[in-house]
Design a protein around this motif. Structure first.
Motif, PDB file in Angstrom:
ATOM      1  N   ALA C  81       0.833  -1.206   0.000  1.00 63.06           N
ATOM      2  CA  ALA C  81       0.000   0.000   0.000  1.00 63.06           C
ATOM      3  C   ALA C  81       0.869   1.258   0.000  1.00 63.06           C
ATOM      4  CB  ALA C  81      -0.916  -0.008   1.226  1.00 63.06           C
ATOM      5  N   LEU C  82       1.898   1.278   0.850  1.00 66.88           N
ATOM      6  CA  LEU C  82       2.754   2.464   0.895  1.00 66.88           C
ATOM      7  C   LEU C  82       3.555   2.619  -0.388  1.00 66.88           C
ATOM      8  CD1 LEU C  82       4.185   2.831   4.491  1.00 66.88           C
ATOM      9  CD2 LEU C  82       3.194   4.602   3.057  1.00 66.88           C
ATOM     10  N   SER C  92       2.630  12.194  -0.899  1.00 67.63           N
ATOM     11  CA  SER C  92       2.843  11.073   0.008  1.00 67.63           C
ATOM     12  C   SER C  92       4.308  10.685   0.020  1.00 67.63           C
ATOM     13  CB  SER C  92       1.971   9.905  -0.447  1.00 67.63           C
ATOM     14  OG  SER C  92       2.395   8.723   0.149  1.00 67.63           O
ATOM     15  N   ARG C  93       4.949  10.668  -1.168  1.00 69.61           N
ATOM     16  CA  ARG C  93       6.353  10.295  -1.209  1.00 69.61           C
ATOM     17  C   ARG C  93       7.186  11.319  -0.448  1.00 69.61           C
ATOM     18  NH1 ARG C  93       6.965   9.230  -6.227  1.00 69.61           N
ATOM     19  NH2 ARG C  93       8.021  11.062  -6.999  1.00 69.61           N
ATOM     20  N   GLY C  94       6.899  12.605  -0.699  1.00 72.49           N
ATOM     21  CA  GLY C  94       7.652  13.655  -0.023  1.00 72.49           C
ATOM     22  C   GLY C  94       7.552  13.513   1.486  1.00 72.49           C
ATOM     23  N   LEU C  95       6.337  13.181   1.958  1.00 65.17           N
ATOM     24  CA  LEU C  95       6.130  13.108   3.398  1.00 65.17           C
ATOM     25  C   LEU C  95       6.817  11.916   4.034  1.00 65.17           C
ATOM     26  CD1 LEU C  95       2.447  14.135   4.105  1.00 65.17           C
ATOM     27  CD2 LEU C  95       4.501  14.990   5.218  1.00 65.17           C
ATOM     28  N   ASP C  97       8.808   9.149   2.346  1.00 65.04           N
ATOM     29  CA  ASP C  97       9.883   8.323   1.801  1.00 65.04           C
ATOM     30  C   ASP C  97      11.201   8.510   2.544  1.00 65.04           C
ATOM     31  OD1 ASP C  97      10.651   6.320  -0.136  1.00 65.04           O
ATOM     32  OD2 ASP C  97      11.932   7.866  -0.992  1.00 65.04           O
ATOM     33  N   THR C  98      11.552   9.753   2.879  1.00 66.65           N
ATOM     34  CA  THR C  98      12.810   9.976   3.596  1.00 66.65           C
ATOM     35  C   THR C  98      12.831   9.168   4.888  1.00 66.65           C
ATOM     36  OG1 THR C  98      12.732  12.219   2.735  1.00 66.65           O
ATOM     37  CG2 THR C  98      14.361  11.771   4.424  1.00 66.65           C
ATOM     38  N   THR C  99      11.731   9.256   5.635  1.00 70.65           N
ATOM     39  CA  THR C  99      11.635   8.505   6.883  1.00 70.65           C
ATOM     40  C   THR C  99      11.803   7.011   6.638  1.00 70.65           C
ATOM     41  OG1 THR C  99      10.018  10.136   7.563  1.00 70.65           O
ATOM     42  CG2 THR C  99      10.213   8.185   8.917  1.00 70.65           C
ATOM     43  N   ILE C 138       9.058  -5.466  -0.198  1.00 72.23           N
ATOM     44  CA  ILE C 138       7.815  -5.226  -0.938  1.00 72.23           C
ATOM     45  C   ILE C 138       7.673  -3.736  -1.230  1.00 72.23           C
ATOM     46  CG2 ILE C 138       5.299  -5.361  -0.835  1.00 72.23           C
ATOM     47  CD1 ILE C 138       6.075  -8.098  -0.892  1.00 72.23           C
ATOM     48  N   TYR C 139       7.898  -2.916  -0.220  1.00 71.40           N
ATOM     49  CA  TYR C 139       7.757  -1.472  -0.403  1.00 71.40           C
ATOM     50  C   TYR C 139       8.715  -0.959  -1.475  1.00 71.40           C
ATOM     51  CZ  TYR C 139       8.499   3.484   0.442  1.00 71.40           C
ATOM     52  OH  TYR C 139       8.651   4.825   0.264  1.00 71.40           O
ATOM     53  N   VAL C 140       9.996  -1.283  -1.302  1.00 74.32           N
ATOM     54  CA  VAL C 140      11.009  -0.738  -2.217  1.00 74.32           C
ATOM     55  C   VAL C 140      10.737  -1.179  -3.651  1.00 74.32           C
ATOM     56  CG1 VAL C 140      13.448  -0.860  -2.822  1.00 74.32           C
ATOM     57  CG2 VAL C 140      12.783  -0.519  -0.459  1.00 74.32           C
ATOM     58  N   ASN C 141      10.397  -2.451  -3.833  1.00 75.47           N
ATOM     59  CA  ASN C 141      10.212  -2.925  -5.201  1.00 75.47           C
ATOM     60  C   ASN C 141       8.914  -2.439  -5.819  1.00 75.47           C
ATOM     61  OD1 ASN C 141      12.407  -4.806  -6.238  1.00 75.47           O
ATOM     62  ND2 ASN C 141      12.190  -5.370  -4.086  1.00 75.47           N
ATOM     63  N   THR C 142       7.885  -2.262  -5.007  1.00 78.45           N
ATOM     64  CA  THR C 142       6.651  -1.709  -5.563  1.00 78.45           C
ATOM     65  C   THR C 142       6.908  -0.286  -6.044  1.00 78.45           C
ATOM     66  OG1 THR C 142       5.382  -3.060  -4.022  1.00 78.45           O
ATOM     67  CG2 THR C 142       4.230  -1.254  -5.093  1.00 78.45           C
TER      68      THR C 142
END
Ligand SMILES: Nc1ncnc2c1ncn2[C@@H]1O[C@H](COP(=O)(O)OP(=O)(O)OP(=O)(O)O)[C@@H](O)[C@H]1O
Ligand SMILES: Nc1ncnc2c1ncn2[C@@H]1O[C@H](COP(=O)(O)OP(=O)(O)OP(=O)(O)O)[C@@H](O)[C@H]1O
Ligand SMILES: [Mg+2]
Ligand SMILES: [Mg+2]
Lengths: 264, 291, 258, 258, 264
Positions: C81-82, C92-95, C97-99, C138-142
């Protein structure tokens, strides 16, 4: 006779009927005003002025790398001009119905041929109706028997015809075609030109055709524009009645003028 | 607040296993509607870690783990004492080893669990033999890793408690260099989370008396004890028979004498630099209300 | 490839493992390889039979599989989902992804002491670790899959008036699928890896517990057996993922002609 | 993107972490978050300062990094070599790939008991575990990368008379590079993960040992510190890999226009 | 005069000189014998017989999807025929010097334009010499100023010209070209045709040109082959001296014959 009833009549005529060439008072489809485009410090387009009335068939010609594809991309809103402005006719505000046939086929590799054509009906038709219409137009481009295959097994020209079918199947308001028939042999090419003309006459959209074939340009277009060194070097009406006869003296004379301009 | 679930940490041997098999604590607490959860650990230190954060409420360890815990400021108290591991904890080598006595350990690699009661045994045994602790190479290993290291001769000697000692006995017929009973006068301890003991003292006392009952039964039914241990822990029966036969069963309150013994151990650890700061055992002794 | 040729080319692949196992058994019987270093294959087979008869093996496999799947379901679905959200929305990415990239660099097994502090030593702790381990592949590859969809095709979809929904289902998701499958297969590997370590935190059932106990009791045949079972479960999960992949990527040249 | 806009869009990414840390510190000071559950950021910073002054931190980081790099060098180069061999030669693939795929499914941390039996409890064991952990991501992605090079380009190279060497260096390797980098970055993650677990086997130095010892003495600030250091080291390795990636994939659309 | 000395002389002639059209006794370049090709149960080629002497300029014409690309792939050894056999002339045993310009540009995305052209010099030249020759031919296709860019920023026609430069820069024994000029405008197209003819005359290789432009075929080729329904429907010599004059009656007559055959 109003434009609407004209369309209604036309759609019942099998062969392309004559079409008035006098510029009747028409709405504007779009206009370029002093449009320029640079990539880095390379100026590709430089002060293009072009006012195109709705329903016109415009052909764009120019040498390889002169900026034809760039012009179409600006028109379709895929790139921003670096200078100048573009305006669209009223109906075309969101230019949602601008269809673009790219220079590459851009078929979805994971969708069958018929599903790829159905993409052209997004927001217009769906389900069985979409499939039927996609199959119909596939028949017209001569690929009815390939409907269920993956795009990857098609020949170069077949892929291009699928992309053409996808562009034509919807009812665009502006249809931009970037060398749609480049990979086709002479016979298939003429068939496709006829198909394109027939559909244009029936649906009365504004067509912008990039081609490198001058004969094709004068055979199909109401108006031919030659781009050279980032500017419009020639802007020529083609006041020849339809159906046009290929190889007629009138067309040959226009072709000559354009070739002179291109090569001079 | 109402107690719903009571978590007890245990290891693979000794009284708590019998208590679990006999269900004595469950029976004693059943009228209060408390359910009991048994959580297995392989050594004392992780159990102290779990006690500290309240993941378990009470547990039973050797003498060293609560000292390490207290030195780290862990939130634990001593609730009761049990007999020491005695015969069931030893320093031993393979029968083919040239090492004959504790004195021969000088310069050798000895496997031991850091902060366990076996650690204390090793320290005390070396002290008794007159060998400074820094003249051996302690290799700190969990029982599982030490078992593999001992099997493949990665360590020269191993110091461990039952049932691991008993398993090694059945497998290698090792030469025993020293046993706890010969070296130390110590106990093992029934510990509780400090906050839990404060909030539910009656649960702690009930549990201790239930354990006392189990101890009585175990002392009289040694034949059944091994089978019970085998059933609950999965340790091979022959090893559990050895372990059961040398276990002393019992549970008793913490006396000043016990505190003094434990304090001596703590001081020894501090002197050797095994713990970073001195501790006072009496600070962490829990007394049942009304006593 | 003819059937015979395929058989031969597969045969050659099984040659090496077969030789290794035969050599191993012979070395064990001849006493060259002591049983306390590596038990003979037949001893492992015996252990398998023993534990199967007692029902212990099946029960432990069941418990571990349930844990693995629960953790996978939680971590995988959040990661997916993320990944989707951050692939599709710049905000959403800006908020986040860094974290997330910062957290990604923490090896999740290093968190065990804190996980015990936060979640205790019960099922939640194991579930959390597996979920965390599964989350990132999963997150990184999606995210990567969505970002690497051919921009020419996305442009085409836009020009043809696809709304966000259609664009997603007809262009972006199919284009991201190969990368998502890569992530899925990595995640399955991490899932078992995490479980092995997580089940040593005071479990009293499960394959990790069985292996740990066998280690403590020096039952090397059971240790080897549990490693083989892990391998088998891993293989099973991987094969399932591959089957799914083959079914949904039929158009992909890599999946045509067998 | 203008400089200001970039700053703002990066700023938004740091917002969440900053808020979390501030909230954490406040909660700790207010006593909402007990120090034995999670120490305040300032306490962690203090622990950092203390261990830096004593030189302990630097020494442990040095030891762990040396271990990580040694294991990575061994496992990575074998994985790369085998990936190349199996990507380029059908015979080599036929012989070894089935075996390797079988081994791949064994979670390498499950092998710890056997690794102790075979390699002991010293550096070799840790090196072997790290090397094994690193081997597979590199191997699998190198193989995958080579297999997924556009066959049209390989065909072109052949037709233009490239010999095997030229085909490899001018077509296959550049085409496989993006996948190899994905493998590299996964491998770096696995490297640290493995080390954490491996350094709990009887180490007497290294970050894993430091964390383990802090855990035994319930020094939660040091536990948190070691987790952060792991994260930092992971980030560093990842950034290096990304830099390499950016340098060598300049032609790739994903790496143009920053 | 031997063939070798003829070449030597020719290479000093700036404009294409006349070339004898009488079939002198020449070696065979390659021959197809009853070659057929099926994909699944779709027969694409079916009993192709074609004997091509070394040095001949052969043009292949046919409708889209008739199997032209497939024929070239068989010739270059990229596919195996399902029936029949191919034989090559002596020099061509390993057909190491068969160069193939594919229907797609197939440029290496990670190499600059000039490096892509240098690929055509593999095994022939390297280092500074290769770079110089690549730059020279890039100048001839009009892209000298783009030498150091990535292929991805080129226009469609520019990519095709880079691929053409790559095919021409080496000294092939057989050069197979699959619609090499399909994406080019008329002027660039004629320039490229002249370039191709000039290099062919200088280097005396065997050329096989797939095109959909019949005028191009008769202007360039010694012999034109029309493929239809998997067979050779027409095999026609073009006995016109070079340099040929575009639009001459002779060429127009031949073009007419071919178009008749194609469309008939
Ligand atoms: N790999 C394949 N699998 C199945 N069918 C194929 C495959 N390759 C080509 N074909 C089919 O073979 C026929 C001939 O293809 P080919 O590419 O040779 O046509 P072509 O003459 O080059 O056409 P064009 O002028 O459009 O490029 C086409 O119908 C095509 O769909
Ligand atoms: N993204 C880009 N970056 C840099 N230069 C570009 C980019 N896109 C196009 N160009 C350059 O702009 C010029 C015009 O390109 P465009 O694609 O519009 O040409 P074209 O008229 O369509 O040519 P063709 O007939 O060959 O397709 C070319 O010189 C091309 O190299
Ligand atoms: Mg273009
Ligand atoms: Mg073709």
């Amino acid at each position: 006779m109003t434009a609407a009833s004209l369309t209604a009549v036309r759609s019942f005529v099998a062969t392309p009927p004559a079409r008035p060439v006098e510029p009747i008072e028409r709405q504007r489809a779009f206009a370029f005003k002093g449009v320029g485009k640079r990539f880095g410090d390379k100026t590709v387009l430089d002060g293009i002025d072009l006012d195109v009335p709705a329903g016109q068939f415009l052909a764009v010609i120019g040498k390889s790398g002169c900026g034809k594809s760039t012009l179409l991309r600006l028109l379709a809103g895929l790139d921003r001009p670096t200078s100048g402005s573009l305006t669209y006719g009223v109906e075309e505000q969101g230019h949602s119905r601008t269809r673009f046939m790219f220079q590459e086929p851009r078929l979805l590799p994971w969708a069958s041929v018929v599903k790829n054509v159905e993409v052209g009906l997004t927001g217009i038709a769906s389900g069985a109706e979409a499939t039927q219409r996609a199959l119909d137009i596939l028949g017209e481009v001569g690929l009815a028997d390939r409907a269920d295959e993956w795009p990857s097994v098609l020949s170069g020209g077949q892929k291009q015809r699928v992309a053409l079918a996808r562009a034509l199947v919807g009812h665009p308001q502006i249809l931009a075609l970037d060398e749609p028939l480049g990979a086709l042999d002479a016979l298939t090419r003429i068939e496709m030109q006829q198909l394109l003309e027939r559909i244009w006459i029936t649906q009365k959209f504004t067509a912008v055709l990039v081609t490198h074939d001058v004969a094709e340009a004068v055979a199909l277009a109401d108006r031919v524009v030659v781009i050279s060194e980032g500017r419009i070097a020639l802007d020529l009406e083609v006041p020849v009645e339809r159906p046009r006869r290929r190889g007629s003296v009138e067309l040959a004379r226009l072709e000559g003028r354009i070739l002179d301009r291109l090569f001079g | 607040q109402e107690l719903k679930q009571f978590s007890i940490g245990y290891q693979k041997t000794g009284l708590p296993v019998i208590a679990r098999q006999q269900q004595v604590i469950e029976k004693a607490l059943s009228d209060k509607g408390v359910t009991v959860k048994w959580v297995e650990f392989t050594a004392g230190p992780p159990m102290v870690e779990a006690l500290n954060v309240g993941a378990i409420d009470v547990g039973w360890t050797g003498d060293a783990p609560p000292i390490f815990g207290q030195s780290a400021g862990a939130n634990i108290v001593y609730a009761a004492a049990l007999p020491s591991n005695g015969e069931g904890e030893a320093i031993f080598v393979k029968p083919t080893s040239p090492i004959q006595s504790v004195a021969d350990l000088k310069g050798k690699r000895v496997g031991v669990g850091k902060g366990t009661s076996a650690h204390n045994l090793l320290v005390a045994a070396l002290e008794k033999a007159g060998i400074p602790f820094d003249q051996i190479t302690p290799v700190y290993l969990s029982p599982a890793d030490a078992a593999a290291a001992f099997a493949s001769d990665q360590i020269d000697a191993w110091t461990v408690w039952d049932p691991f000692f008993a398993i090694a006995e059945t497998r290698y017929q090792p030469r025993v260099l020293a046993r706890s009973s010969e070296v130390l006068k110590v106990n093992t301890y029934f510990l509780a989370n400090k906050d839990f003991a404060k909030a539910h003292p009656e649960t702690v006392t009930t549990t201790i008396s239930a354990l006392g009952e189990a101890a009585k039964w175990a002392d009289q039914n040694r034949d059944k004890v091994a089978a019970a241990l085998h059933e609950v822990t999965g340790v091979p029966l022959d090893a559990q028979i050895i372990a059961a036969n040398r276990t002393k069963f019992g549970i008793f309150p913490i006396t000043d004498q016990i505190i003094a013994g434990q304090q001596a151990t703590a001081d020894r650890f501090y002197k050797l630099g095994l713990i970073p700061n001195a501790v006072r055992i009496s600070d962490a002794v829990w007394t049942a209300p009304g006593n | 490839m003819s059937f015979g040729a395929r058989l031969r080319s597969n045969g050659i692949g099984w040659l090496l493992p077969a030789l290794v196992i035969a050599g191993w058994e012979i070395a064990s019987r001849a006493g060259v390889m002591p049983a306390n270093v590596l038990p003979a294959p037949s001893a492992v087979a015996e252990a398998f039979w023993r534990l199967t008869l007692s029902g212990e093996l099946i029960r432990n496999i069941g418990v571990s599989t349930a844990r693995a799947l629960a953790g996978f379901a939680v971590g995988g679905s959040i990661g997916f989902a993320l990944g989707l959200a951050n692939g599709l929305s710049t905000l959403s990415r800006g908020l986040t992804d860094t974290t997330l990239q910062m957290i990604r660099n923490i090896p999740h097994l290093a968190l065990i002491p804190l996980v015990i502090l936060w979640f205790g030593i019960d099922e939640e702790a194991k579930l959390f670790l597996v979920a965390l381990g599964v989350f990132f592949p999963i997150y990184v590859n999606t995210l990567l899959g969505i970002q690497s969809v051919d921009p020419q095709l996305v442009e085409m979809g836009r020009v043809y008036g696809m709304d966000r929904r259609a664009l997603f289902f007809r262009v972006i998701l199919p284009g991201a699928l190969p990368a998502i499958f890569v992530g899925l297969r990595y995640a399955l590997g991490i899932m078992w890896l995490t479980l092995i370590v997580a089940e040593t935190i005071s479990a009293s059932s499960g394959l990790g517990y069985m292996a740990m106990q066998a280690r403590e009791f020096l039952l090397i045949d059971v240790v080897v057996l549990s490693i083989l079972i892990y391998a088998l479960l891993g293989k099973l999960a991987d094969s399932l993922a591959r089957l799914l992949e083959r079914l949904s990527l039929g158009w992909h040249p890599a999946f045509q002609n067998g």
